[in-house]
Each structure stands twice: as structure tokens, then as C-alpha cells.
Design a protein around this motif. Sequence first.
Motif, short mmCIF file in Angstrom:
data_model
loop_
_atom_site.label_atom_id
_atom_site.label_comp_id
_atom_site.label_asym_id
_atom_site.label_seq_id
_atom_site.Cartn_x
_atom_site.Cartn_y
_atom_site.Cartn_z
N ILE A 148 -94.21 -5.52 -50.12
CA ILE A 148 -93.92 -5.09 -48.75
C ILE A 148 -92.70 -5.85 -48.23
CG2 ILE A 148 -94.79 -4.97 -46.38
CD1 ILE A 148 -97.66 -5.13 -47.72
N ASP A 149 -91.70 -5.11 -47.77
CA ASP A 149 -90.54 -5.69 -47.10
C ASP A 149 -90.59 -5.34 -45.63
OD1 ASP A 149 -89.63 -6.70 -49.46
OD2 ASP A 149 -87.70 -5.66 -49.46
N VAL A 150 -90.28 -6.30 -44.76
CA VAL A 150 -90.29 -6.06 -43.31
C VAL A 150 -88.92 -6.44 -42.77
CG1 VAL A 150 -91.52 -6.42 -41.16
CG2 VAL A 150 -92.72 -6.78 -43.32
N TYR A 151 -88.28 -5.52 -42.03
CA TYR A 151 -86.94 -5.74 -41.50
C TYR A 151 -86.98 -5.85 -39.98
CZ TYR A 151 -86.34 -3.37 -46.00
OH TYR A 151 -86.46 -2.98 -47.31
N GLY A 152 -86.29 -6.87 -39.47
CA GLY A 152 -86.18 -7.04 -38.02
C GLY A 152 -85.13 -8.08 -37.70
N VAL A 153 -84.39 -7.89 -36.62
CA VAL A 153 -83.40 -8.87 -36.18
C VAL A 153 -83.66 -9.23 -34.73
CG1 VAL A 153 -81.63 -8.07 -37.80
CG2 VAL A 153 -81.74 -7.07 -35.52
N ASP A 207 -78.40 -2.60 -38.63
CA ASP A 207 -78.84 -3.60 -39.61
C ASP A 207 -80.28 -3.36 -40.05
OD1 ASP A 207 -76.41 -4.82 -39.57
OD2 ASP A 207 -76.99 -6.43 -38.20
N ILE A 208 -81.03 -2.60 -39.27
CA ILE A 208 -82.41 -2.27 -39.62
C ILE A 208 -82.48 -0.88 -40.26
CG2 ILE A 208 -84.74 -1.91 -38.70
CD1 ILE A 208 -83.64 -4.82 -38.70
N ILE A 209 -81.68 0.03 -39.75
CA ILE A 209 -81.69 1.40 -40.27
C ILE A 209 -81.22 1.44 -41.73
CG2 ILE A 209 -80.68 3.70 -40.02
CD1 ILE A 209 -80.49 3.12 -37.00
N GLU A 210 -80.17 0.67 -42.05
CA GLU A 210 -79.61 0.75 -43.40
C GLU A 210 -80.61 0.36 -44.49
OE1 GLU A 210 -75.71 -0.63 -46.01
OE2 GLU A 210 -76.06 -1.52 -44.03
N PRO A 211 -81.28 -0.81 -44.40
CA PRO A 211 -82.24 -1.13 -45.46
C PRO A 211 -83.42 -0.16 -45.50
CG PRO A 211 -82.37 -2.74 -43.69
CD PRO A 211 -81.15 -1.92 -43.44
N LEU A 212 -83.83 0.37 -44.34
CA LEU A 212 -84.93 1.33 -44.35
C LEU A 212 -84.49 2.61 -45.08
CD1 LEU A 212 -87.86 1.62 -43.26
CD2 LEU A 212 -86.89 3.04 -41.45
N ARG A 213 -83.25 3.04 -44.84
CA ARG A 213 -82.73 4.23 -45.53
C ARG A 213 -82.69 4.00 -47.03
NH1 ARG A 213 -78.33 5.28 -47.91
NH2 ARG A 213 -77.27 3.41 -47.12
N VAL A 214 -82.24 2.82 -47.44
CA VAL A 214 -82.16 2.50 -48.87
C VAL A 214 -83.56 2.52 -49.49
CG1 VAL A 214 -81.59 0.70 -50.55
CG2 VAL A 214 -80.02 1.20 -48.65
N ALA A 215 -84.52 1.90 -48.80
CA ALA A 215 -85.90 1.90 -49.30
C ALA A 215 -86.45 3.32 -49.39
CB ALA A 215 -86.78 1.05 -48.38
N PHE A 216 -86.17 4.12 -48.39
CA PHE A 216 -86.61 5.52 -48.36
C PHE A 216 -86.02 6.29 -49.54
CE2 PHE A 216 -86.05 9.93 -46.96
CZ PHE A 216 -87.31 10.25 -46.50
N ASP A 217 -84.72 6.09 -49.78
CA ASP A 217 -84.05 6.79 -50.87
C ASP A 217 -84.57 6.38 -52.24
OD1 ASP A 217 -82.49 8.16 -49.07
OD2 ASP A 217 -80.73 6.87 -49.26
N HIS A 218 -85.10 5.17 -52.34
CA HIS A 218 -85.61 4.68 -53.62
C HIS A 218 -87.10 4.98 -53.82
CE1 HIS A 218 -81.75 2.61 -53.85
NE2 HIS A 218 -82.02 2.38 -55.12
#
Length: 303
Positions: A148-153, A207-218
Motif C-alpha cells: 500500500i502506498d499513500v500520497y499526501g503533501v 504532486d498527488i495526482i501524478e503518482p496516483l495516475r501512474v499507479a492506476f496505469d500500472h
Amino acid sequence: MTGDVKETFTIAPAALAAKVRTLAPSLTRSTQRVAEAVAGDPAGCAALTVTALAQLTGTSEATVVRTARLLGYPGYRDLRLALAGMAAQQQSGRAPAVTADIAVDDPIADVVAKLAYDEQQTLADTAAGLDTVQLAAAVSALAGARRIDVYGVGASGLVAQDLAQKLLRIGLIAHAHSDPHLAVTNAVLLRAGDVAVAISHSGLTGDIIEPLRVAFDHGATTVAITGRPDGPVAQYADHVLTTSTARESELRPAAMSSRTSQLLVVDCLFVGVAQRTYDTAAPALSASYEALAHRHAPRSTAR
């Protein structure tokens, strides 16, 4: 009368007030005027025809009907019934839906009272608007996740750390990322069976949308905790958990109320996952408590 319409009539007035506050930032100026009017004076608006409300808010009848539909009602008649219910609750002695802003010269006792009420309202609004079907799906994904990865700034980064820490203590592999570069480089390693959670009150943080998009694409299962379910972050989320959007004031930035609502959602996720994984979660929690017990014991003063 159809079953769907009857269900609309029974929506709790508190849920309507919560939805008005949540949707407000994404509404047009005209629909926002109508939404604010019905939330601010439910009794008065319940007595108005669609034409009268349009005149009161300086909008059109079409705008009033469109606002009612945005709030989840088939038409204005259904909204008026909900407003009448809200008015009845307020007249029965419940606190008003919106409190006064904190003034720069408020006594500290008033500050405490106003903040306490606003925090309670934020939690109530979030609970009323939380989609439990989406919540249950997110819990299931987290409970069975390989990683599980969690992204937040910013303030959301603190909430991300809280979620990761909770999940770690029940034996799950979870990591919080506030550095956008590390978030993306970790996201590219996610696969089906992994989960990525993005926490963004505005739903606009790149900065949050980009890693979520990458995770979604993978192929990872993605979850967004956001105050803007129609925001860009939701485009890459399999499951969207909506938090309350409280009013921002000069002395109370949005980050304060957003953190409160985010923490409620995090706690709901954690408890749900702990329930699903109780056989392993309970021993893991006990072990973590035992590992830290000596740090909470009084220190000896003997030399």
C-alpha cells in the motif's frame, strides 16, 4: 409515487446541509447562490415557489431546478420537502448549520466554542456524505493488498503518515510518500493486487495526482480521499471517498477542517481493515503495544 422518489424524500436534512457545503466550491456562481440560500434559511426557502426563490437569489427558475438536481433531488418540489424537514429539526433546538466566523477580537472561550462546533459539524458532514459502498470496497482492497502506498503533501501528508502508521501496526506493508519524486518512483513499481491512496482536499494537487495516475496505469487499485469528488484526482481513482468542505476564513484556513474530515475517513478505513483481518491484526497490535510498553513506564530515578 416510485420507490426512488420516496427514498429521496427521506434523505436526512443533515445530509442535505453537508452536500451543499461539499459541492459549493464546484458550483457556478448562480447555482452556488441558490445552494447557499437553501442551506442558510431552509425554513424561508421551503415556503417559496421556484419563481420566488429564483427572484430572491437573482437567478432563473431553470437554475433553481438545476441546483435541486445537483443536490440529488428529481426537482424543486422534492428539495422543498427536504428543506421543510431541515427547518423542523432546527426549530426543535438543534444548533444552526453554519456558525459565525472567528473574529480577531473574539475571547479565547468563544474561539474554543466556535472551533469545537465547526469540528463537530465537519465530522457530521463527512459522515453524512460518505459513500459506504465505496468505503467498503476500499477496505476490501486494502485488506487484501500486497503493498500500500499513500500520497499526501502538506496537511494531507500528515494524514497520509497517520494511515500508513495505522496499517503498519496491524501487519500490512504500507508507506506514506510526501516527496513527489519518491511517490512517482514508488508508484511505477505497483501492480495488480497493490493499492495506492491519494489524499488531497482540493483534488487539484499535481504532486498527488501524478503518482496516483501512474499507479492506476500500472494496474493498482486506487483510492482518493478528497473534498472534490469531481476534481482531477478522482479521474484516476477506482474508489472515491468524499470529505466535508468547510468554509475557510482568515483565522481558520481550510487545511484545519480538511484534516479533521480526512482523519475520520482514515479511521473508518483502518477499523474496517482491522475487522477484515482480525485474526492477524489483533496479534500484530498486541505485539506493537508490548514493544512500546517500556517507553511508557515511569523512568527510574535510582542511580
